[in-house]
Design a protein around this motif. Structure first.
Motif, PDB file in Angstrom:
ATOM      1  N   ALA A  49      10.446  11.526 -10.467  1.00 29.89           N
ATOM      2  CA  ALA A  49       9.486  10.480 -10.108  1.00 29.89           C
ATOM      3  C   ALA A  49       9.302  10.479  -8.597  1.00 29.89           C
ATOM      4  O   ALA A  49      10.257  10.702  -7.850  1.00 29.89           O
ATOM      5  CB  ALA A  49       9.983   9.124 -10.586  1.00 29.89           C
ATOM      6  N   LYS A  50       8.059  10.215  -8.156  1.00 28.54           N
ATOM      7  CA  LYS A  50       7.759  10.201  -6.731  1.00 28.54           C
ATOM      8  C   LYS A  50       6.917   8.968  -6.391  1.00 28.54           C
ATOM      9  O   LYS A  50       5.929   8.703  -7.070  1.00 28.54           O
ATOM     10  CB  LYS A  50       6.972  11.452  -6.309  1.00 28.54           C
ATOM     11  CG  LYS A  50       7.723  12.767  -6.387  1.00 28.54           C
ATOM     12  CD  LYS A  50       7.676  13.453  -7.731  1.00 28.54           C
ATOM     13  CE  LYS A  50       6.299  13.790  -8.199  1.00 28.54           C
ATOM     14  NZ  LYS A  50       6.313  14.538  -9.500  1.00 28.54           N
ATOM     15  N   TYR A  51       7.308   8.234  -5.357  1.00 29.92           N
ATOM     16  CA  TYR A  51       6.575   7.044  -4.936  1.00 29.92           C
ATOM     17  C   TYR A  51       6.476   7.033  -3.417  1.00 29.92           C
ATOM     18  O   TYR A  51       7.343   7.553  -2.713  1.00 29.92           O
ATOM     19  CB  TYR A  51       7.293   5.749  -5.357  1.00 29.92           C
ATOM     20  CG  TYR A  51       7.851   5.716  -6.748  1.00 29.92           C
ATOM     21  CD1 TYR A  51       7.125   5.162  -7.805  1.00 29.92           C
ATOM     22  CD2 TYR A  51       9.127   6.202  -7.012  1.00 29.92           C
ATOM     23  CE1 TYR A  51       7.658   5.111  -9.085  1.00 29.92           C
ATOM     24  CE2 TYR A  51       9.663   6.158  -8.290  1.00 29.92           C
ATOM     25  CZ  TYR A  51       8.926   5.614  -9.322  1.00 29.92           C
ATOM     26  OH  TYR A  51       9.459   5.564 -10.586  1.00 29.92           O
ATOM     27  N   GLU A  52       5.423   6.387  -2.938  1.00 31.03           N
ATOM     28  CA  GLU A  52       5.333   6.074  -1.509  1.00 31.03           C
ATOM     29  C   GLU A  52       5.242   4.569  -1.361  1.00 31.03           C
ATOM     30  O   GLU A  52       4.426   3.917  -2.020  1.00 31.03           O
ATOM     31  CB  GLU A  52       4.107   6.728  -0.874  1.00 31.03           C
ATOM     32  CG  GLU A  52       4.033   6.484   0.633  1.00 31.03           C
ATOM     33  CD  GLU A  52       2.783   7.080   1.257  1.00 31.03           C
ATOM     34  OE1 GLU A  52       2.887   8.165   1.857  1.00 31.03           O
ATOM     35  OE2 GLU A  52       1.709   6.458   1.124  1.00 31.03           O
ATOM     36  N   VAL A  53       6.102   4.018  -0.518  1.00 28.57           N
ATOM     37  CA  VAL A  53       6.075   2.585  -0.200  1.00 28.57           C
ATOM     38  C   VAL A  53       5.695   2.454   1.270  1.00 28.57           C
ATOM     39  O   VAL A  53       6.324   3.068   2.139  1.00 28.57           O
ATOM     40  CB  VAL A  53       7.445   1.926  -0.459  1.00 28.57           C
ATOM     41  CG1 VAL A  53       7.426   0.460  -0.030  1.00 28.57           C
ATOM     42  CG2 VAL A  53       7.807   2.027  -1.937  1.00 28.57           C
ATOM     43  N   SER A  54       4.655   1.684   1.546  1.00 26.59           N
ATOM     44  CA  SER A  54       4.174   1.580   2.915  1.00 26.59           C
ATOM     45  C   SER A  54       3.750   0.142   3.214  1.00 26.59           C
ATOM     46  O   SER A  54       3.625  -0.693   2.312  1.00 26.59           O
ATOM     47  CB  SER A  54       2.988   2.531   3.141  1.00 26.59           C
ATOM     48  OG  SER A  54       1.924   2.201   2.261  1.00 26.59           O
TER      49      SER A  54
ATOM     50  N   GLY B 104      18.563   1.433 -11.441  1.00 33.77           N
ATOM     51  CA  GLY B 104      17.872   2.508 -10.752  1.00 33.77           C
ATOM     52  C   GLY B 104      18.809   3.263  -9.838  1.00 33.77           C
ATOM     53  O   GLY B 104      19.853   2.744  -9.420  1.00 33.77           O
ATOM     54  N   ASP B 105      18.441   4.501  -9.536  1.00 43.40           N
ATOM     55  CA  ASP B 105      19.218   5.364  -8.656  1.00 43.40           C
ATOM     56  C   ASP B 105      18.219   6.268  -7.939  1.00 43.40           C
ATOM     57  O   ASP B 105      17.538   7.065  -8.587  1.00 43.40           O
ATOM     58  CB  ASP B 105      20.210   6.188  -9.486  1.00 43.40           C
ATOM     59  CG  ASP B 105      21.053   7.109  -8.626  1.00 43.40           C
ATOM     60  OD1 ASP B 105      21.493   6.668  -7.555  1.00 43.40           O
ATOM     61  OD2 ASP B 105      21.278   8.262  -9.038  1.00 43.40           O
ATOM     62  N   PHE B 106      18.115   6.145  -6.623  1.00 45.62           N
ATOM     63  CA  PHE B 106      17.006   6.752  -5.895  1.00 45.62           C
ATOM     64  C   PHE B 106      17.466   7.542  -4.679  1.00 45.62           C
ATOM     65  O   PHE B 106      18.514   7.264  -4.087  1.00 45.62           O
ATOM     66  CB  PHE B 106      16.032   5.666  -5.414  1.00 45.62           C
ATOM     67  CG  PHE B 106      15.431   4.842  -6.512  1.00 45.62           C
ATOM     68  CD1 PHE B 106      14.376   5.335  -7.265  1.00 45.62           C
ATOM     69  CD2 PHE B 106      15.935   3.592  -6.813  1.00 45.62           C
ATOM     70  CE1 PHE B 106      13.822   4.586  -8.288  1.00 45.62           C
ATOM     71  CE2 PHE B 106      15.387   2.829  -7.835  1.00 45.62           C
ATOM     72  CZ  PHE B 106      14.331   3.331  -8.575  1.00 45.62           C
TER      73      PHE B 106
ATOM     74  N   GLY C 252      13.064   9.479  -7.908  1.00 44.02           N
ATOM     75  CA  GLY C 252      13.934   8.936  -8.939  1.00 44.02           C
ATOM     76  C   GLY C 252      13.735   9.644 -10.262  1.00 44.02           C
ATOM     77  O   GLY C 252      13.200  10.758 -10.324  1.00 44.02           O
ATOM     78  N   SER C 253      14.128   8.982 -11.329  1.00 49.45           N
ATOM     79  CA  SER C 253      14.035   9.553 -12.673  1.00 49.45           C
ATOM     80  C   SER C 253      12.603   9.464 -13.178  1.00 49.45           C
ATOM     81  O   SER C 253      12.000   8.391 -13.196  1.00 49.45           O
ATOM     82  CB  SER C 253      14.959   8.799 -13.623  1.00 49.45           C
ATOM     83  OG  SER C 253      14.692   9.139 -14.964  1.00 49.45           O
TER      84      SER C 253
ATOM     85  N   THR D 234       0.566  14.254  -9.156  1.00 46.07           N
ATOM     86  CA  THR D 234      -0.255  14.591  -7.991  1.00 46.07           C
ATOM     87  C   THR D 234       0.618  15.072  -6.831  1.00 46.07           C
ATOM     88  O   THR D 234       0.100  15.427  -5.765  1.00 46.07           O
ATOM     89  CB  THR D 234      -1.103  13.394  -7.534  1.00 46.07           C
ATOM     90  OG1 THR D 234      -0.237  12.327  -7.140  1.00 46.07           O
ATOM     91  CG2 THR D 234      -2.014  12.929  -8.661  1.00 46.07           C
ATOM     92  N   LEU D 235       1.939  15.079  -7.034  1.00 47.52           N
ATOM     93  CA  LEU D 235       2.877  15.656  -6.078  1.00 47.52           C
ATOM     94  C   LEU D 235       3.907  16.422  -6.899  1.00 47.52           C
ATOM     95  O   LEU D 235       4.472  15.878  -7.845  1.00 47.52           O
ATOM     96  CB  LEU D 235       3.561  14.565  -5.246  1.00 47.52           C
ATOM     97  CG  LEU D 235       4.496  15.041  -4.124  1.00 47.52           C
ATOM     98  CD1 LEU D 235       3.701  15.712  -3.002  1.00 47.52           C
ATOM     99  CD2 LEU D 235       5.308  13.872  -3.556  1.00 47.52           C
ATOM    100  N   VAL D 236       4.111  17.679  -6.573  1.00 53.24           N
ATOM    101  CA  VAL D 236       5.039  18.513  -7.336  1.00 53.24           C
ATOM    102  C   VAL D 236       6.062  19.102  -6.378  1.00 53.24           C
ATOM    103  O   VAL D 236       5.946  18.958  -5.161  1.00 53.24           O
ATOM    104  CB  VAL D 236       4.294  19.624  -8.107  1.00 53.24           C
ATOM    105  CG1 VAL D 236       3.390  19.018  -9.175  1.00 53.24           C
ATOM    106  CG2 VAL D 236       3.491  20.507  -7.156  1.00 53.24           C
TER     107      VAL D 236
END
Length: 857
Positions: free
Chosen positions: A492-497, A533-535, A549-550, A579-581
């Motif tokens: 899993a991929k996230y951006e927090v801004s 969660g585990d990140f 993450g997972s 959209t991100l690999v």
């Protein structure tokens, strides 16, 4: 009908009535159930009414156990009989493989508190004389199985709910659902509009249509299901008279049938291979107390085997054939919980085994709505386990597959083919050309292992070590000794801004946030101090963070993130999905390899362990983390899909001089065992605290008042009752798969008095229905009072494991009482694998690179 209520439950089947009852019992008496017709007007009325506690997911089994325990209480409260018949039942194995499956199920039962027993076919025949034992090699007896009256049970839930103040409105179809800006739901019905804080979709056959009212396509499909009732049988009447009891329930894997006594005859049902969906696109609103046309030809192959296995039934007259629709999710488990992206919209549907699971579903959902947490580990039922790829056509294909395999063995290395591929990366064709055996990772095709050229890339499914064993070992050794590359798009991929992004993450996470250009590992807790969660988190800019993450938990975690986002817009979160690999390179030559691919200094001094950098890799813009899940020197390289083929080719071309290999997910998981690394949803789950999970180095209690801090501080002060540990296992040709019992040789003085055999997995409930995690004051052993065998007793359970190819050890991780967690003595532990107890020994330090020098470079 009231105009305003706390919650509206849509649907009057057994699940809707259970949710209503449990909400009222939890104190939400201002609740209303709205039913389009009469109670049980969907699937509940024509169900076979069987119940049992056994389930492949131990956490779902706990809720099934609660459901069965509830019925007597429900009868007393409501005054309505459920017509309970607690007959017990057996599962019959016709082959060694199915017997292995029963041994696994029996072993799980040890720590779930189930009194199952492995028996011979002749012993089964004494309880069900209509069978011919020559077709079977063994069986498993479960005393907690039986059947009930579906209509009576549903009405018992409804009457009990009404006694507690809940309202039920019948013959009132819901036409529309809208939501006001303040979050209030408008439930528009034929009899008027009801305003509610919460809406619960228990629509059963119409759950899909109710979901569409709020723009959600739930992955649920109805299947035609048939069972037949025989005429009265003299053999049944004679057995009843001679023994004074009913015949037991029987499940025959080979025949794909289940059977039990019904009055003086037999009920026989089948999950046939030639299954048939019902209304695969739209469910007609005018369907109700109708049955579907019988189609005995479709189930004839199962009946043919069934009549061979049960010749006592073959000559019985058929009194009635019941064919009715039941709803299923793609994996056969229910869909329960809040829907991500919506506020206060809940689902409890796809509950195929409504009379085994309905009570537990109602309890978990009511806890969730009232207290903010289900009170159980319900991941196996959480609606968030499905992504957007679970479309209508995907669901149709996968449900058909699941239904047709209901009584088939699912081997631990078996990948099912229906609805695949659903998602692929740009490297899919390349991986297939490289002879990869592909697996399904949250809908994404992911390389599992690579077969040698000239051999078929295919798993030979087994409970034992299989044809992949040697080749996974080759991948691991080449990576550990040289360098390997693997695809990691399934993270899993996230951006927090945003200006408040760091404060937001500090509130959610247990670890301190990193400085710019650095990375941290951090768990996430709920309010009760449990691991959710585990990140991996990198600070990529002044007000910007990347999170990994997972993948399977993406919607689960997005739901939590959205729940806690500031209302002022000061924090934004974006989920990348595919959209991100990414690609990961690992091994002692990985640094030299990366240096050939970039035009910046990536020496250990310039690019340290746990650093983050943006750089061009092979000429493509990438983000690079200096970390890998292998626990070795290595890097994670992230890029837009358009660049993945370029980067991969550059890695392979530059890596040729180092002897680079492709390695798959199974090699990666093997390497993580050698580092004692946990995995999400196996070792780290919402039933464990962070100190139980041995995550203490990532818990900064002093940093701020993060969510779950108070409970975590209490766990730390009191000491964890359980601890996650790693084992070496003296395995033979089979390694652990997860959920095996852990035995310890200890006297009563070491572990406390044995009251009744049950493991932590066995549920215990207080008077409100909430699970109690007890503790033994003498030993601090959290609710584990093992099955006893002389000086040996079950003290814990395996969460995952396998073969660690580089250190050449069979390994396992699991939970044991904290008092035993650092005892590395020989002869203290055994782990039960396929019915055989194998010696095991705790290893406190990871066997590969215990100092961490290799990964730090």
């Amino acid at each position: 009908m009231k105009s305003h209520v706390k919650a509206v439950v849509i649907g009057g089947g057994v699940v809707g009535c259970s949710v209503l009852y449990h909400l009222a019992r939890a104190g939400w008496t201002d609740v209303m159930l709205i039913e389009r017709s009469e109670l049980t007007s969907g699937s509940s009325w024509h169900a076979a009414g069987g119940f049992h506690t056994l389930n492949g997911d131990p956490n779902v089994a706990k809720l099934q156990a609660y459901t069965v325990q509830l019925y007597k209480e429900l009868e007393e409260i409501s005054g309505q009989s459920c017509s309970l018949h607690l007959t017990g039942g057996v599962m019959l194995a016709d082959s060694p493989e199915r017997m292995d499956f029963l041994r696994l199920a029996h072993a799980k039962g040890r720590y779930l508190g189930m009194d199952t027993e492995l028996i011979t076919p002749s012993e089964a025949k004494k309880m069900f004389p209509l069978m011919d034992e020559k077709h079977f090699v063994g069986a498993m007896w479960d005393p907690v199985e039986g059947h009930l009256d579906p209509s009576g049970t549903t009405h018992a839930y409804a009457k009990a709910a009404k006694k507690l103040g809940a309202e039920i409105v019948l013959r009132n179809p819901v036409k529309e659902l809208t939501q006001d800006p303040d979050g209030t739901w408008n439930v528009v019905t034929e009899q008027g509009t009801v305003r509610a804080e919460h809406v619960v979709n228990c629509g059963g056959l119409w759950a899909r249509e109710v979901g569409r009212m709020v723009g959600v396509e739930l992955p649920v499909l109805a299947m035609e299901h048939m069972y037949l009732l025989t005429e009265p049988m003299p053999e049944v009447e004679a057995f009843n008279k001679e023994t004074g009891r009913e015949m037991i329930g029987v499940l025959d894997f080979k025949g794909e049938i289940y059977t039990r006594q019904e009055r003086n005859g037999i009920l026989l049902g089948t999950y046939e291979k030639a299954c048939k969906p019902w209304s695969p696109v739209n469910t007609p609103w005018d369907f109700g107390h109708e049955l579907l046309a019988p189609d005995l030809d479709r189930i004839a192959p199962s009946l043919e085997i069934g009549f061979q296995h049960f010749p006592g039934i073959a000559n019985a007259g058929i009194k009635q054939v019941i064919n009715g629709p039941f709803t299923f999710a793609p994996d056969g488990n229910p869909l329960v919980g809040p829907v991500q992206g919506l506020t206060n919209f809940w689902v409890a549907c796809g509950v195929m085994a409504g009379f085994s699971q309905g009570g537990g579903v109602g309890l978990a959902l009511s806890n969730w709505m009232v207290d903010g947490d289900p009170g159980f580990d319900v991941w196996g039922m959480d609606v968030a386990r499905w992504g957007e790829w679970a479309s209508l056509r995907y669901t149709n294909a996968k449900v058909r597959e699941n239904y047709s395999r209901r009584f088939s063995i699912r081997f631990p290395n078996e990948e099912l083919p229906a609805a695949r591929p659903a998602q692929t990366t740009p490297l899919y064709d390349t991986m297939v050309a490289n002879n990869a055996v592909m697996g399904d990772s949250w809908g994404l095709e992911t390389p599992l292992w690579f077969a040698p050229q000239g051999t078929e890339p295919k798993d030979v499914v087994s409970f034992h070590r299989s044809n992949d064993f040697e080749h996974i070992g080759t991948e691991v050794r080449a990576t550990r000794e040289r360098v390997g590359v693997t695809e990691i798009a399934n993270f899993a991929k996230y951006e927090v801004s945003g200006p408040a992004s760091e404060d937001f993450l500090n509130q959610l996470m247990t670890n301190r946030m990193p400085k710019k250009g650095r990375i941290v590992l951090t768990p996430m807790l709920n309010e009760f101090g449990r691991l959710i969660g585990d990140f991996t988190i990198a600070k990529t800019g002044d007000d910007k963070f990347m999170i990994w993450g997972s993948s399977a938990a993406q919607k689960y975690h997005m739901r939590w993130f959205e729940q806690h986002l500031p209302k002022d817009g000061s924090v934004r979160i974006h989920r990348f999905d595919q959209t991100l690999v990414g690609l990961s390179i690992a091994g002692p030559k990985s640094q030299a390899l990366l240096a050939k691919l970039v035009d910046v200094d990536v020496s250990s001094k310039a690019f340290r362990f746990m650093d983050f950098r943006e750089m061009a890799v092979g000429g493509a813009p990438c983000m690079v983390n200096r970390i890998t899940y292998t626990g070795d020197l290595g890097y994670e390289i992230w890029m837009a899909p358009a660049y993945q083929r370029l980067v991969y080719k550059a890695i392979k071309d530059a890596g040729e001089e180092f002897g680079i290999v492709d390695f798959g997910m199974r090699a990666l998981l093997s390497m993580r065992l050698e580092k004692n690394f946990p995995t999400w949803f196996r070792e780290l789950r919402p039933i464990y605290g962070p100190f139980e999970g041995s995550m203490e180095r990532f818990i900064k209690l002093e940093k701020n008042d993060f969510i779950g801090r108070e409970a975590a501080a209490r766990e730390h002060a009191e000491g964890p009752k359980l601890r996650r540990v790693s084992f070496y296992v003296d395995a033979q040709d089979a390694d652990v798969m997860g959920d095996e019992p852990i035995w310890a040789k200890i006297g009563a003085k070491d572990f406390g008095t044995i009251e009744k055999p049950h493991g932590y997995g066995a549920p215990r409930f207080d008077e409100t229905g909430k699970e109690v995690r007890g503790s033994d004051a003498a030993t601090g052993a959290s609710a584990v009072r093992g099955i006893v065998d002389g000086d040996w007793r079950v003290v814990g359970w395996v969460t995952s494991g396998g073969y660690a190819h580089y250190v050449e050890k069979s390994m396992a991780q699991g939970y044991v009482p904290a008092a035993l967690a650092e005892n590395e003595a020989e002869g203290l532990f055994e782990i039960e694998i396929l019915g055989h107890r194998r010696p095991a020994r705790i290893n406190v330090e990871p066997p590969f690179d215990p100092s961490g020098d290799k990964m730090r470079g």
